[in-house]
Design a protein around this motif. Structure first.
Motif, short mmCIF file in Angstrom:
data_model
loop_
_atom_site.label_atom_id
_atom_site.label_comp_id
_atom_site.label_asym_id
_atom_site.label_seq_id
_atom_site.Cartn_x
_atom_site.Cartn_y
_atom_site.Cartn_z
N ALA A 284 0.83 -1.21 0.00
CA ALA A 284 0.00 0.00 0.00
C ALA A 284 0.87 1.25 0.00
CB ALA A 284 -0.94 -0.01 1.20
N GLN A 285 1.95 1.26 0.78
CA GLN A 285 2.82 2.44 0.84
C GLN A 285 3.47 2.74 -0.50
OE1 GLN A 285 5.21 1.25 4.26
NE2 GLN A 285 4.29 2.91 5.46
N ALA A 286 3.64 1.73 -1.32
CA ALA A 286 4.22 1.94 -2.66
C ALA A 286 3.31 2.80 -3.53
CB ALA A 286 4.49 0.59 -3.33
N TRP A 287 2.04 2.90 -3.18
CA TRP A 287 1.08 3.70 -3.96
C TRP A 287 0.86 5.09 -3.36
CZ3 TRP A 287 0.21 2.43 -8.67
CH2 TRP A 287 0.29 1.10 -9.06
N ARG A 288 1.63 5.47 -2.33
CA ARG A 288 1.46 6.80 -1.73
C ARG A 288 1.62 7.88 -2.80
NH1 ARG A 288 5.35 7.91 3.00
NH2 ARG A 288 4.51 5.86 3.46
N SER A 289 0.73 8.84 -2.82
CA SER A 289 0.67 9.98 -3.75
C SER A 289 0.18 9.59 -5.15
CB SER A 289 2.02 10.69 -3.87
OG SER A 289 2.39 11.22 -2.62
N ALA A 290 -0.24 8.36 -5.35
CA ALA A 290 -0.76 7.94 -6.65
C ALA A 290 -2.10 8.61 -6.92
CB ALA A 290 -0.92 6.42 -6.70
N SER A 291 -2.38 8.85 -8.18
CA SER A 291 -3.70 9.34 -8.59
C SER A 291 -4.66 8.17 -8.61
CB SER A 291 -3.64 9.94 -9.99
OG SER A 291 -2.79 11.05 -10.04
N VAL A 292 -5.88 8.41 -8.15
CA VAL A 292 -6.95 7.41 -8.19
C VAL A 292 -7.85 7.80 -9.35
CG1 VAL A 292 -8.85 6.33 -6.95
CG2 VAL A 292 -6.80 7.06 -5.70
N LEU A 293 -8.05 6.86 -10.27
CA LEU A 293 -8.81 7.14 -11.49
C LEU A 293 -9.93 6.13 -11.66
CD1 LEU A 293 -5.41 6.99 -12.94
CD2 LEU A 293 -6.64 9.08 -13.46
N ILE A 294 -11.00 6.58 -12.30
CA ILE A 294 -12.06 5.66 -12.69
C ILE A 294 -12.45 5.98 -14.14
CG2 ILE A 294 -12.94 5.18 -10.39
CD1 ILE A 294 -15.16 7.16 -10.86
N ALA A 295 -12.99 4.99 -14.81
CA ALA A 295 -13.42 5.18 -16.19
C ALA A 295 -14.70 6.01 -16.21
CB ALA A 295 -13.66 3.82 -16.85
N ARG A 296 -14.74 6.98 -17.10
CA ARG A 296 -15.92 7.85 -17.21
C ARG A 296 -17.18 7.04 -17.47
NH1 ARG A 296 -19.93 9.67 -16.70
NH2 ARG A 296 -20.81 11.65 -17.37
N ILE A 297 -17.06 5.96 -18.22
CA ILE A 297 -18.22 5.14 -18.54
C ILE A 297 -18.82 4.48 -17.29
CG2 ILE A 297 -16.95 3.01 -19.05
CD1 ILE A 297 -18.88 2.69 -21.46
N ASP A 298 -18.02 4.33 -16.23
CA ASP A 298 -18.50 3.70 -14.99
C ASP A 298 -19.21 4.67 -14.05
OD1 ASP A 298 -17.48 1.27 -15.81
OD2 ASP A 298 -15.64 1.44 -14.62
N PHE A 299 -19.18 5.97 -14.35
CA PHE A 299 -19.87 6.92 -13.48
C PHE A 299 -21.36 6.60 -13.44
CE2 PHE A 299 -17.28 10.99 -12.88
CZ PHE A 299 -16.07 10.38 -13.11
N PRO A 300 -22.01 6.77 -12.29
CA PRO A 300 -23.46 6.62 -12.25
C PRO A 300 -24.12 7.69 -13.13
CG PRO A 300 -22.53 6.78 -10.03
CD PRO A 300 -21.44 7.08 -10.98
N ALA A 301 -25.28 7.39 -13.66
CA ALA A 301 -25.99 8.37 -14.48
C ALA A 301 -26.32 9.59 -13.63
CB ALA A 301 -27.26 7.76 -15.05
N ALA A 302 -26.13 10.77 -14.20
CA ALA A 302 -26.47 12.01 -13.50
C ALA A 302 -27.99 12.22 -13.55
CB ALA A 302 -25.75 13.19 -14.13
N ALA A 303 -28.52 12.87 -12.54
CA ALA A 303 -29.93 13.22 -12.54
C ALA A 303 -30.20 14.19 -13.69
CB ALA A 303 -30.31 13.85 -11.21
N PRO A 304 -31.45 14.30 -14.15
CA PRO A 304 -31.75 15.17 -15.30
C PRO A 304 -31.28 16.62 -15.13
CG PRO A 304 -33.64 13.81 -14.77
CD PRO A 304 -32.63 13.58 -13.68
#
Length: 183
Positions: A82-102
């Protein structure tokens, strides 16, 4: 999925790894969206460390702890890993975002949109969204993008109802009540 590159994915940075937590490899993550973060709803994420490569992970678990998220990934099982990932950016795919409300939208969807004023005159293109506490601002690279001195010309337009006239994300156009003399 660990160690895979994210080729072909439209990744969005949603947080940063602050440190390891505990002895079993949990990551302490500061989500960019605070408690509105979509990260707890995700089942996969990527970490981009100093090597610049996005490494994918699946089957994540998140738990809130003192304003941060404790993220558990099956592939990371020790504090040292876990310490090896210190300061790493956390990313997710845009396609995985929940749908936004209207009546809602994700800020990331504004990036790249053309910006026009109330008279339909082109102002530029949204380069970024900056949150300054009181209100977020669209950073708009102006047209032309460079001034006489060669420096970038930009406008910081508050992303509030007083200035936002309309938004057509399908057409990628944001209409604002903005005068370039205000820059």
């Amino acid at each position: 999925m660990a160690g895979s590159d994210a080729a072909g994915e439209d990744l969005v940075e949603v947080g940063r790894v602050l440190d390891a937590y505990g002895l079993k490899g949990q990551l302490k993550v500061a989500p960019h969206g605070g408690t509105d973060s979509v990260l707890p709803q995700m089942r996969r994420l990527w970490l981009r460390g100093l090597d610049g490569v996005a490494h994918g992970f699946s089957a994540i678990r998140c738990k809130w702890h003192s304003g941060t998220l404790l993220v558990t990934l099956p592939e990371i099982q020790t504090r040292e890993q876990a310490q090896a990932w210190r300061s790493a950016s956390v990313l997710i795919a845009r396609i995985d975002f929940p749908a936004a409300a209207p009546d809602e939208f994700y800020w990331v969807d504004l990036i790249g949109c053309d910006v026009i004023d109330a008279n339909d005159q082109a102002l530029g293109r949204v380069a970024d969204i900056d949150d300054h506490g009181a209100a977020p601002f669209m950073r708009v690279l102006r047209t032309p993008a460079r001034g006489d001195d060669g420096a970038p010309v930009e406008s910081l337009i508050p992303l509030v109802d007083d200035y936002l006239l309309s938004m057509d994300l399908g057409a990628r156009v944001v209409k604002v009540d903005w005068n370039t003399d205000w820059d």
